[in-house]
Motif scaffolding. Structure first.
Motif, mmCIF file in Angstrom:
data_model
loop_
_atom_site.group_PDB
_atom_site.id
_atom_site.type_symbol
_atom_site.label_atom_id
_atom_site.label_comp_id
_atom_site.label_asym_id
_atom_site.label_seq_id
_atom_site.Cartn_x
_atom_site.Cartn_y
_atom_site.Cartn_z
ATOM 1 N N ALA A 28 0.827 -1.209 0.000
ATOM 2 C CA ALA A 28 0.000 0.000 0.000
ATOM 3 C C ALA A 28 0.863 1.261 0.000
ATOM 4 O O ALA A 28 0.460 2.305 -0.525
ATOM 5 C CB ALA A 28 -0.934 0.004 1.204
ATOM 6 N N ALA A 29 2.065 1.166 0.589
ATOM 7 C CA ALA A 29 2.923 2.340 0.736
ATOM 8 C C ALA A 29 3.783 2.634 -0.493
ATOM 9 O O ALA A 29 4.289 3.744 -0.645
ATOM 10 C CB ALA A 29 3.832 2.161 1.951
ATOM 11 N N VAL A 30 3.951 1.640 -1.370
ATOM 12 C CA VAL A 30 4.848 1.790 -2.521
ATOM 13 C C VAL A 30 4.040 1.729 -3.810
ATOM 14 O O VAL A 30 3.287 0.778 -4.038
ATOM 15 C CB VAL A 30 5.933 0.690 -2.538
ATOM 16 N N ASP A 31 4.203 2.735 -4.649
ATOM 17 C CA ASP A 31 3.509 2.791 -5.940
ATOM 18 C C ASP A 31 4.237 1.891 -6.937
ATOM 19 O O ASP A 31 5.279 2.260 -7.478
ATOM 20 C CB ASP A 31 3.484 4.241 -6.440
ATOM 21 N N ARG A 32 3.709 0.707 -7.167
ATOM 22 C CA ARG A 32 4.372 -0.250 -8.064
ATOM 23 C C ARG A 32 4.528 0.324 -9.474
ATOM 24 O O ARG A 32 5.549 0.111 -10.137
ATOM 25 C CB ARG A 32 3.580 -1.561 -8.101
ATOM 26 N N ARG A 33 3.542 1.073 -9.931
ATOM 27 C CA ARG A 33 3.606 1.634 -11.284
ATOM 28 C C ARG A 33 4.834 2.531 -11.471
ATOM 29 O O ARG A 33 5.392 2.608 -12.568
ATOM 30 C CB ARG A 33 2.338 2.440 -11.590
ATOM 31 N N ALA A 34 5.258 3.189 -10.410
ATOM 32 C CA ALA A 34 6.400 4.096 -10.498
ATOM 33 C C ALA A 34 7.704 3.355 -10.765
ATOM 34 O O ALA A 34 8.688 3.966 -11.188
ATOM 35 C CB ALA A 34 6.527 4.903 -9.214
ATOM 36 N N PHE A 35 7.714 2.048 -10.544
ATOM 37 C CA PHE A 35 8.926 1.250 -10.737
ATOM 38 C C PHE A 35 8.878 0.384 -12.001
ATOM 39 O O PHE A 35 9.856 -0.288 -12.315
ATOM 40 C CB PHE A 35 9.163 0.360 -9.516
ATOM 41 N N VAL A 36 7.756 0.398 -12.689
ATOM 42 C CA VAL A 36 7.590 -0.424 -13.889
ATOM 43 C C VAL A 36 8.031 0.372 -15.114
ATOM 44 O O VAL A 36 7.643 1.543 -15.266
ATOM 45 C CB VAL A 36 6.120 -0.873 -14.031
ATOM 46 N N PRO A 37 8.841 -0.208 -16.010
ATOM 47 C CA PRO A 37 9.241 0.504 -17.235
ATOM 48 C C PRO A 37 8.027 1.003 -18.011
ATOM 49 O O PRO A 37 6.960 0.376 -18.006
ATOM 50 C CB PRO A 37 9.999 -0.570 -18.024
ATOM 51 N N ALA A 38 8.209 2.132 -18.699
ATOM 52 C CA ALA A 38 7.097 2.804 -19.375
ATOM 53 C C ALA A 38 6.349 1.883 -20.331
ATOM 54 O O ALA A 38 5.123 1.944 -20.440
ATOM 55 C CB ALA A 38 7.627 4.028 -20.117
ATOM 56 N N ALA A 39 7.068 1.028 -21.026
ATOM 57 C CA ALA A 39 6.442 0.155 -22.026
ATOM 58 C C ALA A 39 5.508 -0.874 -21.404
ATOM 59 O O ALA A 39 4.693 -1.479 -22.109
ATOM 60 C CB ALA A 39 7.521 -0.554 -22.849
ATOM 61 N N TYR A 40 5.594 -1.070 -20.093
ATOM 62 C CA TYR A 40 4.795 -2.122 -19.444
ATOM 63 C C TYR A 40 3.861 -1.573 -18.373
ATOM 64 O O TYR A 40 3.384 -2.315 -17.510
ATOM 65 C CB TYR A 40 5.731 -3.177 -18.830
ATOM 66 N N GLN A 41 3.563 -0.285 -18.434
ATOM 67 C CA GLN A 41 2.695 0.327 -17.435
ATOM 68 C C GLN A 41 1.331 -0.347 -17.334
ATOM 69 O O GLN A 41 0.763 -0.457 -16.244
ATOM 70 C CB GLN A 41 2.521 1.815 -17.739
ATOM 71 N N ASP A 42 0.797 -0.813 -18.458
ATOM 72 C CA ASP A 42 -0.522 -1.459 -18.437
ATOM 73 C C ASP A 42 -0.497 -2.790 -17.692
ATOM 74 O O ASP A 42 -1.557 -3.334 -17.370
ATOM 75 C CB ASP A 42 -1.024 -1.690 -19.862
ATOM 76 N N PHE A 43 0.713 -3.310 -17.439
ATOM 77 C CA PHE A 43 0.835 -4.613 -16.773
ATOM 78 C C PHE A 43 1.418 -4.481 -15.369
ATOM 79 O O PHE A 43 1.882 -5.457 -14.792
ATOM 80 C CB PHE A 43 1.722 -5.535 -17.618
ATOM 81 N N ALA A 44 1.375 -3.263 -14.821
ATOM 82 C CA ALA A 44 2.030 -3.008 -13.527
ATOM 83 C C ALA A 44 1.506 -3.908 -12.417
ATOM 84 O O ALA A 44 2.255 -4.291 -11.517
ATOM 85 C CB ALA A 44 1.854 -1.546 -13.141
ATOM 86 N N TYR A 45 0.224 -4.238 -12.458
ATOM 87 C CA TYR A 45 -0.372 -5.044 -11.392
ATOM 88 C C TYR A 45 -0.706 -6.463 -11.855
ATOM 89 O O TYR A 45 -1.386 -7.207 -11.142
ATOM 90 C CB TYR A 45 -1.636 -4.366 -10.868
ATOM 91 N N ALA A 46 -0.216 -6.839 -13.029
ATOM 92 C CA ALA A 46 -0.541 -8.147 -13.591
ATOM 93 C C ALA A 46 0.290 -9.244 -12.936
ATOM 94 O O ALA A 46 1.394 -9.014 -12.428
ATOM 95 C CB ALA A 46 -0.304 -8.144 -15.101
ATOM 96 N N ASP A 47 -0.243 -10.438 -12.979
ATOM 97 C CA ASP A 47 0.428 -11.616 -12.419
ATOM 98 C C ASP A 47 1.414 -12.161 -13.446
ATOM 99 O O ASP A 47 1.204 -13.213 -14.050
ATOM 100 C CB ASP A 47 -0.620 -12.671 -12.051
ATOM 101 N N MET A 48 2.511 -11.441 -13.635
ATOM 102 C CA MET A 48 3.501 -11.815 -14.647
ATOM 103 C C MET A 48 4.825 -11.127 -14.333
ATOM 104 O O MET A 48 4.853 -10.055 -13.744
ATOM 105 C CB MET A 48 3.033 -11.393 -16.042
#
Length: 216
Positions: A28-48
């Motif tokens: 909850a405290a860490v924005d996962r999207r902020a650490f995902v490369p730009a090309a994969y933003q749509d998959f930031a929370y995906a199970d992959m």
């Protein structure tokens, strides 16, 4: 993106056996999207796993959660991570511990992780750019309460066991011929190392081993 985040929490983490409140607090405290490369933003929370430079990968969310749950971080703990990647794993661990030292072999990857950690206000994590197995360049006799490897290794150098504090926990992805086994190694008060098998995974080897074919 709130729906995607909630789906990650409920259908990946909780469904995958995660139950400790501190693990959910860290996510909850860490924005996962902020650490995902730009090309994969749509998959930031995906199970992959998410592809990174040098053929490496960002862990799926459940893998990071399992690492936190297995190592049971405490606010007094110091942590060593071998393989920084995007910095997300270090950011999670930093929420629950006193200090994280994370080691990354790729200079560009290390620089990018430093920037992301700073932008996200993570001030208790240091990124060191060096070969994680060249321990003489950064260990200097410092004990760690938690050591985590962010990729598979074939065997464990004794240097890391020696660097583990009394009561410390080490999370290793042990590369076997047909699978990779996640293992938790605990250092007992008498110095014994006790190994617990956790789960099987398909995590790829760390860069040095994959590139150089190095076997310990």
């Amino acid at each position: 993106m709130l729906d995607a985040y909630n789906n990650m929490i409920e259908n990946q983490l909780r469904a995958g056996g995660i139950h400790l409140p501190p693990v959910f607090n860290a996510f909850a405290a860490v924005d996962r999207r902020a650490f995902v490369p730009a090309a994969y933003q749509d998959f930031a929370y995906a199970d992959m796993p998410i592809p990174l430079a040098d053929g490496q990968q960002m862990f799926p969310p459940l893998t990071d959660a399992k690492i936190l749950q297995a190592t049971t971080p405490k606010k007094t703990d110091t942590v060593l991570e071998i393989g920084t990647g995007t910095g997300f794993s270090a950011a999670l661990m930093a929420q629950l511990t006193r200090y994280v030292t994370t080691v990354e072999i790729n200079p560009l990857t290390a620089d990018t992780a430093r920037i992301r950690l700073k932008q996200q206000g993570v001030h208790n994590a240091q990124v060191i750019c060096t070969d994680g197995f060249a321990t003489d360049t950064y260990l200097a006799g410092k004990p760690f309460d938690i050591i985590v490897f962010s990729g598979a290794i074939r065997s464990l150098p004794g240097t890391f066991s020696n660097a583990l504090s009394e009561g410390g926990r080490m999370l290793v992805f042990h590369k076997m011929p047909l699978l990779t086994q996640a293992e938790l190694i605990e250092k007992k008060t008498d110095g014994r190392l006790e190994t617990h098998s956790l789960f099987e995974t398909d995590i790829i080897p760390l860069v040095q081993q994959e590139k150089d074919g190095f076997v310990f």
